[in-house]
Design an enzyme around this catalytic site. Structure first.
Site, mmCIF file in Angstrom:
data_model
loop_
_atom_site.group_PDB
_atom_site.id
_atom_site.type_symbol
_atom_site.label_atom_id
_atom_site.label_comp_id
_atom_site.label_asym_id
_atom_site.label_seq_id
_atom_site.Cartn_x
_atom_site.Cartn_y
_atom_site.Cartn_z
ATOM 1 N N ARG A 292 51.640 -13.449 8.276
ATOM 2 C CA ARG A 292 50.949 -14.529 8.985
ATOM 3 C C ARG A 292 51.907 -15.710 9.122
ATOM 4 O O ARG A 292 52.415 -16.212 8.122
ATOM 5 C CB ARG A 292 49.691 -14.982 8.243
ATOM 6 N N TYR B 117 47.392 -23.214 -0.276
ATOM 7 C CA TYR B 117 47.241 -22.097 -1.210
ATOM 8 C C TYR B 117 48.254 -22.250 -2.339
ATOM 9 O O TYR B 117 49.361 -22.735 -2.122
ATOM 10 C CB TYR B 117 47.515 -20.748 -0.535
ATOM 11 N N ARG C 99 44.574 -9.223 10.052
ATOM 12 C CA ARG C 99 43.243 -9.455 10.610
ATOM 13 C C ARG C 99 43.030 -10.899 11.033
ATOM 14 O O ARG C 99 43.279 -11.825 10.263
ATOM 15 C CB ARG C 99 42.165 -9.028 9.609
ATOM 16 N N ASN D 32 33.295 -17.940 4.967
ATOM 17 C CA ASN D 32 33.545 -16.771 4.118
ATOM 18 C C ASN D 32 32.465 -15.711 4.328
ATOM 19 O O ASN D 32 32.755 -14.517 4.461
ATOM 20 C CB ASN D 32 33.562 -17.172 2.642
ATOM 21 N N HIS E 213 52.422 -5.789 3.922
ATOM 22 C CA HIS E 213 51.912 -7.043 3.357
ATOM 23 C C HIS E 213 52.911 -7.689 2.401
ATOM 24 O O HIS E 213 52.655 -8.730 1.819
ATOM 25 C CB HIS E 213 50.590 -6.740 2.622
ATOM 26 N N ARG F 136 40.587 -14.787 -9.150
ATOM 27 C CA ARG F 136 39.811 -15.754 -8.376
ATOM 28 C C ARG F 136 38.550 -15.156 -7.774
ATOM 29 O O ARG F 136 37.480 -15.739 -7.837
ATOM 30 C CB ARG F 136 40.664 -16.325 -7.244
#
Length: 715
Positions: A384, A477, A414, A54, A444, A570
């Site tokens: 993705r 996720y 990205r 991260n 997106h 989050r």
């Protein structure tokens, strides 16, 4: 209050904070999961690795962008903190050393505990004679033949340091007494660790082996000392508006100036694994061209991707004892296996919650659509994909079966650009129509539209989600996916794809909220509706990040009107709750646990008049103004009940949740005398699709929790 020097806007910074510093506080909570004794040991090591990766991306993207912004627009002011780019960089660089110290301490603790289980990260002096021989043989046979050591001198230029690649650096002394540096890159073709043959978990990292042997690689020189280094470069190569998403400047002009001023050296951080002498450090600074404040020392490994190789290399029994118990996503109880998914969705709207539900019902829906003769087209947005994507293969089969398949694919996702390019070619070869989104606006949104035509006319099945069409991440996720036959949503879906195919961002929609033009104004209107209700108003938002200043100000206005605002955020949160007379009616919770919290839920009001949405968008400037995003209304009372249950459960989490404080820091929730409640664990063992409303665990009382009674259904 402060006036923005580049505009006439008066900014109030008393209830906002800088996004970069907020993100660093979030990543600290990721790191702190490695201190939780309730987390299996190898998972604790992985949390340290996640923290590290991260932070790598943060430096590559966010710090890299600030470096560029500081070069081309040094007076640009952050609209949440009033800080210039230089001030933000200074604050970031000053914050990192304390995080590195915590990382080192936690790594040492976890390493010690793993050693007690037979998993040992060894130094050469820890080896037995037999193990030393094994390591030496490994070095001579596999490592030495592909090494490329290099001396820096007049005849040997400074090596280009690859981004996030490790080097052993040696301080060399010639016979004449002159000092120079030698660089030995770690070969990328080799595994990052060497598991000693015959052992259960004793290993040497590659940099440990290479550092031991470096003195033999520079035979004409005396090697006085060695260290390990790793450079982080500005890797944000996107030249679109998102690069400076919180800047009010003209992005094209900024980028033109940036390209002219960008320095040859774009290293934004240099990490050292061992503290060197002043002489070595001075030489390194001069050669690499970094400033002292960009150099960090890390007593833990600089690159921690080896952790995943280690996990795979361990014997099954040992690995299972030190990792989370396996969880198999379940088939939703309200869907029948093998029965037509389209027919079941026509009966009523369906909601999947990953990773607790399997993605298989959606895959079955696509497979059915690929084969049914009455399906005319499948249209989908792709951000993705998994590297071995079942979804992409089903789309190819649908096209080969004569269906019109349109894939709006975002090639600028990205770090996933190469994977998306590969899949786009395969889709095109199969006969799919692939388009690549809008210029200057990343797509997106997560929407899939299936169009059916028969003698009754045209009908739609629409799926809208909060996460990517990716089978792998659907097990890692938490995301929501609604499947509906509602004609209004279907008509909006059809209009959406028509608009995208004709570069029209101005389209109007009856049900869906679509960014960049329709989502932010509608969100502000929904907040205003609750402001108009005063103390009877209620807002609950679950998202990943909150940075958009106008939305923050609107939520602050709601708090001042007495509206109860509860948020589950989050990561980045530029809104500070609990500020007297400003945000005292806002409470913000953050959950960091086994699964990455990724779902977005917007809830406005309570009871019969409540409005619910799930969305692809966070409350960030880039999502609301510079991306194509979709929020979908949830009209089914049963599905609203499910969403309310999720929100209630997470607001009561006292195992993995923290409260955001007025200062911007986080305070970990404590169970105290109440039963421990981990919302993710609860969701793994409790059906998300109950036949009857599922009762929540015992509600929390007390000043900090103040949750009981707020969510009575039907009020």
């Amino acid at each position: 209050m402060s006036k923005d020097p580049k505009s006439s806007v008066i900014r109030d910074y008393s209830y906002t904070q800088n996004r970069e510093l907020s993100w660093l506080r979030f990543n600290r909570r990721v790191l702190e999961e490695s201190a939780d004794e309730g987390v299996p040991l190898l998972e604790r090591l992985k949390f340290i690795a996640i923290f590290s990766s991260n932070l790598d991306e943060f430096f590559m993207v966010r710090v890299g962008s600030l470096v560029d912004l500081a070069a081309v627009s040094p007076q640009e002011v952050d609209n949440k903190s009033g800080m210039t780019p230089h001030q933000q960089l200074k604050a970031i660089y000053e914050t990192i050393p304390a995080l590195m110290e915590i990382k080192g301490q936690l790594y040492a603790r976890v390493r010690r505990l793993l050693a007690q289980q037979g998993i040992e990260d060894l130094a050469y002096e820890d080896l037995t004679d037999q193990e030393r021989q094994q390591a030496d043989d490994y070095f001579r046979s596999l490592v030495l033949p592909i090494l490329s050591p290099q001396i820096v001198s007049q005849r040997h230029p400074t090596p280009h340091l690859g981004n996030k690649e490790q080097y052993v650096v040696a301080l060399l002394r010639s016979k004449s007494g002159k000092a120079s540096l030698g660089f030995v890159p770690l070969p990328r073709s080799l595994r990052p660790l060497f598991l000693l043959p015959g052992s259960q978990g004793r290993y040497l990292r590659l940099e440990t082996i290479l550092r031991h042997w470096t003195p033999t690689l520079f035979s004409k020189y005396q090697v006085e000392e060695t260290t390990v280094i790793c450079a982080t470069r500005n890797a944000d190569l996107s030249f679109d508006g998102e690069k400076f998403e919180d800047s009010d400047a003209d992005f094209r002009q900024l980028m033109t100036r940036m390209l002219k001023k960008r320095a040859n050296q774009s290293i934004v951080r240099l990490e050292l694994g061992y503290r060197p002498s002043k002489q070595l450090l001075d030489l390194l600074e001069a050669i690499v061209q970094v400033k002292t404040h960009q150099i960090y020392y890390d007593s833990a490994p600089l690159v921690m991707g080896y952790v995943y190789d280690l996990e795979k290399a361990l014997p099954d029994q040992l690995r299972q004892a030190l990792t989370y118990p396996p969880y198999q996503p379940r088939w939703p109880e309200d869907l029948v296996r093998g029965k037509s998914m389209i027919d079941q969705i026509r009966q009523k709207d369906r909601l999947l919650f990953f990773p607790y539900d399997t993605i298989d019902p959606f895959l079955q829906l696509l497979e059915e659509a690929a084969e049914r003769p009455d399906v005319a087209s499948i249209k989908i947005t792709i951000y993705r994909l998994a590297s071995t994507s079942k979804i992409a293969r089903i789309l190819c089969r649908a096209a080969e079966n004569g269906k019109e398949v349109v894939a709006l694919m975002e090639l600028r996702a990205r770090f996933d650009e190469a994977n998306n390019i590969t899949w786009s070619k395969m889709l095109e070869e199969a006969g799919c129509k692939v388009i690549y989104g809008m210029e200057n606006f990343k797509c997106h949104s997560k929407i899939c539209l299936i169009t059916l035509q028969d003698r009754r006319g045209t009908q739609y099945i629409t799926q809208v989600g909060t996460g990517n069409y990716n089978e792998k991440t659907s097990t890692l996720y938490t995301d929501l996916s609604v499947m509906t036959a509602d004609p209004a949503i279907g008509a909006d879906g059809a209009a959406f794809f028509r608009n995208m195919l004709t570069d029209n961002l101005e389209g109007e929609y009856q049900a869906l909220l679509v960014a960049p033009n329709g989502l932010k104004p509608q969100l502000c209107q929904l907040i205003q509706e609750q402001i108009d209700r005063g103390s009877q108003g209620y807002i609950c938002i679950k998202a990943n990040s909150v940075t958009e200043r106008d939305v923050i100000d609107k939520l602050q206005e709601a708090s001042q009107a007495g509206v109860k605002v509860e948020m589950i955020i989050r990561g980045i949160c530029c809104l500070r709750p609990g500020v007297l007379l400003k945000t005292e009616h806002i409470q913000i919770t953050s959950i960091v646990g086994r699964y990455l919290e990724h779902a977005r839920i917007y809830a406005f009001g309570r009871g019969e008049g409540a409005k619910y949405y799930i969305a692809s968008a966070d409350l960030m400037t880039r999502n609301l103004q510079r991306r194509v995003e979709i929020a979908c209304p949830i009209w089914s009372k049963a599905l609203q009940e499910q969403l309310r249950w999720i929100l209630d459960l997470q607001l009561q989490d006292n195992a993995k949740a923290s409260f955001l404080q007025p200062s911007g820091a986080y305070l970990r929730k404590e169970a105290g005398k109440l039963p421990r409640l981990d919302s993710q664990e609860e969701l793994m063992k409790t059906s998300f699709h109950p036949a009857e409303p599922t009762p929540l665990p015992q509600k929390h009382n007390g000043l900090l929790h103040r949750l009981s009674g707020l969510f009575h259904r039907g009020n």
